[in-house]
Design a protein around this motif. Structure first.
Motif, short mmCIF file in Angstrom:
data_model
loop_
_atom_site.label_atom_id
_atom_site.label_comp_id
_atom_site.label_asym_id
_atom_site.label_seq_id
_atom_site.Cartn_x
_atom_site.Cartn_y
_atom_site.Cartn_z
N GLY A 85 34.95 30.75 32.14
CA GLY A 85 35.67 32.00 31.96
C GLY A 85 34.73 33.16 31.65
O GLY A 85 33.66 32.97 31.08
N GLU A 86 35.14 34.35 31.99
CA GLU A 86 34.32 35.52 31.74
C GLU A 86 34.38 35.95 30.27
O GLU A 86 33.40 36.34 29.68
N VAL A 87 35.57 35.87 29.69
CA VAL A 87 35.79 36.44 28.36
C VAL A 87 35.98 35.39 27.27
O VAL A 87 35.40 35.51 26.18
N SER A 88 36.77 34.36 27.54
CA SER A 88 37.14 33.45 26.45
C SER A 88 35.95 32.71 25.84
O SER A 88 35.93 32.53 24.61
N PRO B 191 46.57 30.69 35.06
CA PRO B 191 45.31 31.40 35.22
C PRO B 191 45.51 32.83 35.70
O PRO B 191 46.43 33.12 36.44
N THR B 192 44.59 33.69 35.27
CA THR B 192 44.62 35.09 35.71
C THR B 192 44.57 35.10 37.23
O THR B 192 43.99 34.24 37.84
N PHE C 265 50.48 32.33 30.64
CA PHE C 265 49.13 32.72 30.24
C PHE C 265 48.16 32.81 31.41
O PHE C 265 47.03 33.18 31.25
N THR D 279 44.17 33.50 18.39
CA THR D 279 43.49 32.24 18.61
C THR D 279 43.11 32.15 20.08
O THR D 279 43.97 32.26 20.95
N VAL E 190 50.22 29.67 20.64
CA VAL E 190 49.83 30.80 19.77
C VAL E 190 51.00 31.74 19.43
O VAL E 190 51.30 31.94 18.24
N VAL F 71 38.14 28.79 28.09
CA VAL F 71 38.40 28.31 29.46
C VAL F 71 37.03 28.16 30.11
O VAL F 71 36.25 29.11 30.11
N ARG G 148 41.52 41.45 28.63
CA ARG G 148 42.35 40.25 28.66
C ARG G 148 43.42 40.38 27.58
O ARG G 148 43.22 41.08 26.58
N SER G 149 44.52 39.66 27.77
CA SER G 149 45.58 39.65 26.77
C SER G 149 45.45 38.44 25.86
O SER G 149 45.13 37.35 26.34
N TYR G 150 45.71 38.62 24.57
CA TYR G 150 45.76 37.48 23.64
C TYR G 150 46.95 37.65 22.70
O TYR G 150 47.17 38.73 22.14
N SER G 151 47.69 36.57 22.54
CA SER G 151 48.86 36.60 21.68
C SER G 151 48.45 36.71 20.24
O SER G 151 47.37 36.26 19.83
N GLN H 219 41.34 30.08 23.17
CA GLN H 219 40.89 28.79 23.67
C GLN H 219 39.90 29.04 24.80
O GLN H 219 40.18 29.80 25.72
C1 FAD Z 1 50.47 37.65 27.65
C2 FAD Z 1 49.28 36.72 27.57
C3 FAD Z 1 48.93 36.16 26.36
C4 FAD Z 1 47.84 35.30 26.26
N1 FAD Z 1 47.54 34.75 25.05
C5 FAD Z 1 46.50 33.91 24.95
C6 FAD Z 1 46.18 33.30 23.69
O1 FAD Z 1 46.83 33.53 22.67
N2 FAD Z 1 45.12 32.46 23.63
C7 FAD Z 1 44.35 32.19 24.76
O2 FAD Z 1 43.38 31.41 24.63
N3 FAD Z 1 44.64 32.74 25.95
C8 FAD Z 1 45.68 33.60 26.07
N4 FAD Z 1 45.95 34.17 27.29
C9 FAD Z 1 45.03 33.92 28.43
C10 FAD Z 1 43.87 34.94 28.37
O3 FAD Z 1 44.38 36.26 28.59
C11 FAD Z 1 42.78 34.72 29.45
O4 FAD Z 1 43.38 34.63 30.71
C12 FAD Z 1 41.98 33.46 29.18
O5 FAD Z 1 41.33 33.55 27.92
C13 FAD Z 1 40.92 33.26 30.28
O6 FAD Z 1 40.06 34.38 30.36
P1 FAD Z 1 38.56 34.24 30.83
O7 FAD Z 1 37.99 35.60 31.03
O8 FAD Z 1 37.82 33.32 29.94
O9 FAD Z 1 38.71 33.51 32.25
P2 FAD Z 1 38.58 34.18 33.69
O10 FAD Z 1 37.14 34.54 33.92
O11 FAD Z 1 39.60 35.23 33.83
O12 FAD Z 1 38.98 32.94 34.58
C14 FAD Z 1 38.05 31.85 34.79
C15 FAD Z 1 38.72 30.70 35.49
O13 FAD Z 1 39.69 30.10 34.63
C16 FAD Z 1 40.99 30.16 35.18
N5 FAD Z 1 41.89 30.53 34.09
C17 FAD Z 1 42.13 31.77 33.63
N6 FAD Z 1 43.00 31.75 32.59
C18 FAD Z 1 43.30 30.46 32.39
C19 FAD Z 1 44.15 29.79 31.48
N7 FAD Z 1 44.88 30.48 30.55
N8 FAD Z 1 44.24 28.46 31.54
C20 FAD Z 1 43.51 27.77 32.47
N9 FAD Z 1 42.69 28.35 33.37
C21 FAD Z 1 42.60 29.67 33.34
C22 FAD Z 1 40.92 31.24 36.22
O14 FAD Z 1 41.83 31.04 37.28
C23 FAD Z 1 39.51 31.12 36.72
O15 FAD Z 1 39.39 30.11 37.67
C24 FAD Z 1 47.07 35.01 27.40
C25 FAD Z 1 47.41 35.58 28.63
C26 FAD Z 1 48.51 36.41 28.72
C27 FAD Z 1 48.87 37.00 30.06
#
Ligand code: FAD
Lengths: 251, 199
Positions: A87-90, A248-249, A246, A80, A133, A84, A64-67, A82
């Motif tokens: 979510g799989e990773v956050s 959703p993915t 950011f 930082t 962020v 979700v 995953r990407s994080y700023s 947040q």
């Molecule tokens: C360039 C870039 C920079 C980023 N920087 C940050 C950062 O600084 N801090 C941060 O917390 N995250 C950031 N993100 C988002 C981060 O990469 C992940 O997508 C996010 O943490 C969700 O991952 P997960 O594995 O928990 O959720 P997943 O398992 O991938 O998704 C679970 C569910 O949540 C939904 N979902 C996914 N991402 C989001 C979201 N961002 N908002 C709402 N719903 C979502 C999906 O559609 C899915 O239904 C950034 C993304 C990008 C592309």
């Protein structure tokens, strides 16, 4: 120095590195700042991100990407995250990590959504949720370098407790104007009903088009689309608006 | 070499399931191109990497052959819905070709003999994910499959694996290639079924 941050041999810049978690800060009930020690970190520009790679014991891995939240010249790298829900990773990053844990990352990545201190035009930052962020990294870079370019920040959150970096944003640096928007619940005696960002909100912060300001918008995809459209309708040249979505993915 | 993230479980796809959503398995190797098959003479063949500052590095055919090659068995996924499992290739890793390139770029626009182009993030070409491939199934790569050499990026839909590859143009901005301009997805991850813009 700043230039070295994104240039250089590719094999080096996009090499996976092992970072050690050396500290954590709770930013909101759902978000945590991870303070990382990254040996050999080449430096970064405000606005860039890293890619994190998580690997389970059986070898399964995902990225995953994080700023980057910290200013370029900090001793450590701060992200930082947040949570979700579902979510799989956050959730793992925002609640399961312990100091001393190792994380694989590479970067810095992203050469477009960056603010460089030599830019002399006024800046508008527009954040939705965790989109704050990379914009915070810009605010911190401005402070660290003592730059006086005027900055405005419009920061949309659901409720007051969802604001990250409150201490820094409630006592802003000179030349930085901060406006909070609440979409679900407002603080006591707040003059505005909770609502999503409107044209009026944007008009109040947008720099006059003649000033050739640059605007940076970051947050969930739908927020970014809407905010960018508002700025275009208000006369900002599209090539002066930079966006980072950011998710959703899956977008 | 990955390190284990303490306590990380993750969410796997079922391991018996090698087909991305919407795909079916095929045993032959269908050919899909946007035009006639270009014939490229190995003596005239060059592969180049051009940076955003217009710095160019080129390899002739014999220079490419002199580089260490890798053998890889990969699954291919074509956006036209077929997938082919366990295809054996030989080629030179792009990690090797790009290692000393000095660039700030994030994206690559791939150019082919014959005029085809496709775009992808530079990082998807690194880390053991992409090759300049010149042998398939123990033989020289046939022209209809992209010979003398094609790009091989098996984790993305096959149109990203440009046949008859000629150069990589590195750039800070993502510039759509041939199919991408025609509405296909800029990234093209088969597991997220990113077939078209907006998927
Ligand atoms: C360039 C870039 C920079 C980023 N920087 C940050 C950062 O600084 N801090 C941060 O917390 N995250 C950031 N993100 C988002 C981060 O990469 C992940 O997508 C996010 O943490 C969700 O991952 P997960 O594995 O928990 O959720 P997943 O398992 O991938 O998704 C679970 C569910 O949540 C939904 N979902 C996914 N991402 C989001 C979201 N961002 N908002 C709402 N719903 C979502 C999906 O559609 C899915 O239904 C950034 C993304 C990008 C592309």
């Amino acid at each position: 120095m700043a230039r070295a941050a994104v240039s250089g041999r590719l094999g080096e810049r996009l090499r996976w590195r092992v970072a050690t978690l050396v500290g954590q800060r709770v930013e909101t009930p759902a978000a945590r700042t991870l303070v990382l020690d990254v040996p050999g970190w080449p430096g970064h520009l405000a606005g860039q991100h890293v890619d994190l790679r998580l690997t389970a014991e059986d070898g399964y891995s995902t990225q995953r990407s994080y700023s980057i939240a910290s200013a370029p010249d900090g001793a450590s790298l701060e992200l930082t995250v947040q949570r979700v829900s579902e979510g799989e990773v956050s959730p793992y990053l925002a609640q399961d990590l312990l100091d001393g844990d190792l994380l694989e990352l590479r970067g810095p990545v992203g050469g477009w959504f960056v603010w460089r201190p030599e830019q002399s035009e006024p800046i508008l930052l527009v954040a939705g949720g965790s989109g704050i962020v990379p914009l915070m990294a810009m605010i911190r870079a401005r402070r660290q370098l003592g730059v006086t370019t005027p900055f405005r920040l419009l920061y949309s959150v659901r409720t007051p407790e969802d604001r990250m970096y409150v201490d820094e944003l409630q006592a802003p640096d000179p030349g930085l104007e901060v406006t909070f928007l609440y979409t679900r619940q407002v603080p006591e005696d707040w003059p505005r009903f909770p609502s999503r960002i409107t044209e009026k909100d944007m008009a109040a912060v947008a720099w006059p088009p003649s000033m050739l300001a640059t605007s940076y918008i970051c947050g969930p995809t739908a927020f970014v689309e809407y905010a960018a459209d508002l700025l275009v309708e208000l006369g900002q040249p599209p090539d002066r608006i930079r966006t980072e979505r950011f998710g959703p993915t899956g977008d | 070499m990955a390190i284990v993230s303490r306590g990380f479980q993750g969410r796997r796809r079922p391991s018996d399931h090698r087909l991305p959503p919407g795909q079916y398995e095929t045993r032959d190797f269908p050919v899909l191109s946007a035009g006639p098959t270009p014939r490229v003479d190995r003596d005239a063949w060059r592969f180049s990497v051009v940076t955003e500052g217009n710095e160019r590095r080129s390899w002739t055919w014999s220079e490419l052959m002199a580089l260490p090659a890798e053998d890889r068995v990969v699954d291919l996924h074509c956006v036209t819905k077929w997938s082919k499992f366990d295809t054996p290739w030989r080629g030179v890793s792009l990690d090797l070709l790009l290692r000393d390139v000095d660039t700030e770029a994030e994206f690559a626009l791939v150019h082919s003999y014959g005029g085809y182009t496709t775009n992808l993030p530079l990082k998807d070409l690194l880390d053991g994910q992409a090759w300049i491939a010149y042998r398939y199934d123990g033989r020289d790569l046939a022209p209809e499959h992209g010979g003398p050499a094609r790009l091989l990026v098996p984790h993305l839909y096959l149109w990203k694996s440009a046949k008859w590859v000629r150069s990589l143009q590195l750039s800070a901005r993502d510039e759509p290639g041939f199919w991408e301009t025609a509405g296909y997805h800029d990234y093209g991850d088969p597991w997220r079924e990113q077939r078209y813009q907006g998927d």
